[in-house]
Design an enzyme around this catalytic site. Structure first.
Site, short mmCIF file in Angstrom:
data_model
loop_
_atom_site.label_atom_id
_atom_site.label_comp_id
_atom_site.label_asym_id
_atom_site.label_seq_id
_atom_site.Cartn_x
_atom_site.Cartn_y
_atom_site.Cartn_z
N SER A 186 0.32 -10.71 -0.49
CA SER A 186 0.15 -9.40 0.14
C SER A 186 1.33 -9.02 1.03
CB SER A 186 -1.14 -9.38 0.95
OG SER A 186 -2.26 -9.60 0.13
N HIS A 207 0.06 -7.99 6.25
CA HIS A 207 0.38 -6.70 5.66
C HIS A 207 1.37 -5.93 6.52
CE1 HIS A 207 -3.75 -6.62 3.37
NE2 HIS A 207 -2.96 -7.61 3.00
#
Length: 254
Positions: free
Chosen positions: A184, A230
């Site tokens: 991610s 993220h």
């Protein structure tokens, strides 16, 4: 008998269309701009002349003529790693390559800040599938723009940025003993790269902005998702891409 003189409001006309009254001015050059010459921005508007100048001066992105082989290679590495997670017993892959800031701090196993980006939740194949789908979609778009080696640099540094985000917010919020795996950070780095490339080319950035916001909201609403990774990946991916494009533009001007 006296007469009264009332001044009528004076409106300027558009330089491009003298027969059109211009009620607004360009947010960049300040010239009167009629409705036909207005180009809406995310905030305010500019005239078509400023838009054309912006496009002319924007860094030109070189497109590679080859297939996005680096993207395919990265997907292949992730898939092979996931298969090995199932083939090697006792969760050896997870125990050896996942990232835990506190554990790394104690043991000095720094490779985990990078290798964790190629390991996924073993019991949740959707984790791998969604990340690889995003990598395929954005990788095949970005790799031709940057070139495969600069693209790889952005991706790997974004993974490191994701680990740095986990570490930073862990220190800040008292959550260093947290296990993280997954691509991610690298994927969000590609989101950031795509945003920067779109802005530099004068393109429409609202779709990628909406996608980033939706994914961030999703990360906050559902447990088990590392919004810290993220955010770290997004910031580093955008920053590195911006630097590479600026350096590339400066080199061409010399």
């Amino acid at each position: 008998m006296t007469s009264q003189h009332t001044d009528q409001p004076q409106f300027q006309t558009c330089p491009r269309h003298p027969d059109q009254i211009a009620y607004t001015r360009c947010g960049r050059c300040g010239r009167p701009t009629c409705t036909q010459c207005q180009v809406p921005l995310e905030v305010g508007m500019m005239c078509v002349d400023c838009r054309d100048e912006h496009i002319r001066n924007a860094p030109k992105i070189k497109y590679a003529k080859t297939a996005p082989t680096m993207t395919y290679a990265l997907i292949g590495i992730n898939v092979v790693a996931y298969i090995l997670q199932w083939l090697i017993p006792n969760y050896w892959m997870l125990r050896t390559f996942l990232f835990n800031p506190l554990y790394v701090q104690i043991t000095g196993e720094w490779w985990r800040v990078l290798t964790s980006g190629f390991i996924h939740a073993q019991a949740n194949p959707t984790h791998l599938l969604l990340n690889m789908f995003s990598l395929w979609i954005f990788g095949k778009a970005i790799e031709p723009m940057l070139g495969k080696w600069r693209y790889l640099l952005v991706y790997l540094l974004s993974i490191l940025g994701g680990s740095a985000g986990v570490w930073f917010f862990g220190e800040l919020m008292g959550g260093l003993n947290t296990n993280t795996v997954g691509a991610s950070g690298g994927i969000f780095g590609l989101f950031g790269a795509f945003f920067v490339l779109t802005k530099l080319r004068g393109g429409e950035s609202r779709p990628i902005t909406i996608l980033i916001v939706i994914n961030f909201v999703y990360g906050f609403l559902f447990p088990g998702i590392s919004w810290q990774a993220h955010l770290g990946g997004l910031v580093i991916g955008a920053l590195v891409t911006w630097i590479l494009q600026r350096v590339d533009g400066a080199t061409r001007r010399q």
